[in-house]
Design an enzyme around this catalytic site. Structure first.
Site, PDB file in Angstrom:
ATOM      1  N   HIS A  49      41.166  41.111  41.674  1.00 27.72           N
ATOM      2  CA  HIS A  49      39.887  41.771  41.463  1.00 27.72           C
ATOM      3  C   HIS A  49      38.917  40.668  41.065  1.00 27.72           C
ATOM      4  O   HIS A  49      39.341  39.607  40.566  1.00 27.72           O
ATOM      5  CB  HIS A  49      39.986  42.828  40.365  1.00 27.72           C
ATOM      6  CG  HIS A  49      40.816  44.017  40.786  1.00 27.72           C
ATOM      7  ND1 HIS A  49      42.022  44.301  40.238  1.00 27.72           N
ATOM      8  CD2 HIS A  49      40.567  44.976  41.722  1.00 27.72           C
ATOM      9  CE1 HIS A  49      42.519  45.392  40.816  1.00 27.72           C
ATOM     10  NE2 HIS A  49      41.656  45.819  41.716  1.00 27.72           N
ATOM     11  N   ASP A  52      39.589  39.651  37.644  1.00 27.64           N
ATOM     12  CA  ASP A  52      40.856  38.947  37.403  1.00 27.64           C
ATOM     13  C   ASP A  52      40.579  37.443  37.458  1.00 27.64           C
ATOM     14  O   ASP A  52      41.175  36.657  36.720  1.00 27.64           O
ATOM     15  CB  ASP A  52      41.903  39.271  38.481  1.00 27.64           C
ATOM     16  CG  ASP A  52      42.420  40.702  38.405  1.00 27.64           C
ATOM     17  OD1 ASP A  52      42.621  41.213  37.283  1.00 27.64           O
ATOM     18  OD2 ASP A  52      42.628  41.309  39.480  1.00 27.64           O
TER      19      ASP A  52
END
Ligand code: XUL
Ligand code: MN
Length: 344
Positions: A49, A52
């Site tokens: 993501h 992330d």
């Protein structure tokens, strides 16, 4: 020539076990400490993501975001890993509370499109051109709360803005029919690929099929994959499993329906997916009951099941299949499949 399958997962697939009814049960692991696990478990790529890769991106300038993502790329290089894709995590930000792209609030829509652009910047810095769009809150709890016709147009507009912002990227839409929403606007791959055709660059918009999501839509995951494969538009998969119509379980691949798993592998084999260089992603969750020391087995097991099923597909007796089809004896075909899976 059948290529070699390459596997990926996301850092969220190694997690501390919190669920809506209880707190974490295992210590959370830093991203940097997860990376060495990838190769140990037989994986070559990381799914991200946007946050992330760059956890505080909401408070950072585009330049600072790109710089931090470049540092993450160095961490990947050091482990011999690559980034498979980046997905914007709109659903945890207050501005994404009612969906980003389909929110009634124009400021929230503008925020969501801006975040897509940052996501593309992060993908560029990580060395991947694939953006995955799981459209988490793009839908409704209450149908009267949005104009669904307008919402679909806004979705196409957002995708167009991303395509135009970065000519290098391609987008894989990951359909899911519900959860967190009552009904999501893009529940199946048919919806996703119809949207792709409406964009300014249809050949840069494809799909990612997740097993559990297809099952939640009451569909067969292998047929969903086949639909995208027939158009050259299956750009990733999220293999896992799902035991009936309930919350999105993300069970280990093949654990609820081994034959369904076999058919997903079969369709990938039929399409020569391994040879395309695309990754086999495993979006699986460790059971909450797993101790920290064994909370990665779901990943290794899912990969092992996949590879065993590749062998099963490749060794299925072709002459039996051909005879059954010629005789139109599907009872015999079904039994041959079961016997093959049971190992007799
Ligand atoms: C949600 C889901 C996500 C996406 C990536 O159900 O599967 O993890 O795969 O955003
Ligand atoms: Mn997924």
């Amino acid at each position: 020539m059948a290529g070699q399958y390459r596997f990926s997962f996301g850092p969220w697939n190694i997690h501390s076990g919190a669920d809506p009814f209880g707190p974490p049960v295992r210590p959370s692991i830093e991203f940097a400490d997860k990376l060495p696990r990838y190769k140990e478990l037989g994986f070559d790529a990381v799914q991200f993501h946007d946050d992330d890769a760059v956890p505080k991106l909401s408070d950072m300038s585009p330049e600072a975001i790109a710089k931090e993502a470049a540092a993450v790329k160095k961490m990947l290089d050091a482990e011999g890993l690559v980034a498979e894709f980046v997905a914007p995590r709109l659903w945890e930000d207050p501005r994404g509370i009612d969906g980003g792209f389909t929110s009634n609030d124009p400021q929230c829509r503008a925020w969501a499109i801006d975040r897509l652009k940052r996501c593309a910047d992060i993908a560029g810095a990580l060395g991947t051109r694939l953006i995955v769009l799981w459209l988490a809150r793009e839908g409704t709890y209450v149908r009267e709360s949005k104009n669904a016709i307008e919402a679909h147009r806004w979705l196409v507009d957002a995708i167009n803005q991303l395509l135009e912002y970065d000519a290098g990227i391609e987008i894989a839409i990951e359909p899911k029919p519900n959860e967190p929403m009552d009904h999501a606007y893009v529940p199946t791959i048919g919806h996703a690929l119809a949207i792709a055709q409406q964009t300014v660059s249809p050949d840069r918009v494809g799909g990612l099929i997740e097993t559990a999501h297809a099952l939640l839509a009451g569909l067969d995951p292998s047929d969903e994959m086949a639909f995208a494969l027939s158009m050259g538009k299956l750009w990733s998969v999220h293999l896992n499993d799902q035991n009936g119509l309930k919350f999105d379980q993300d069970k280990s691949f093949g654990t609820a329906n081994l034959r369904g798993a076999y058919n997903q592998v079969r369709v990938l084999e039929l399409a020569g997916y391994a040879g395309t260089g695309r990754f086999v992603g495993l979006d699986v969750k460790a059971m909450r009951t797993q101790r920290a020391e064994v909370a990665h087995k779901h990943l290794a097991n899912s990969r092992a099941v996949f590879l065993r099923l590749v062998e099963k597909v490749r060794t299925f007796p072709k002459h039996v299949e051909q005879q059954c089809l010629a005789d139109r004896d599907y009872e015999a075909l079904e039994m041959a499949v079961l016997e093959h899976l049971m190992g007799s």
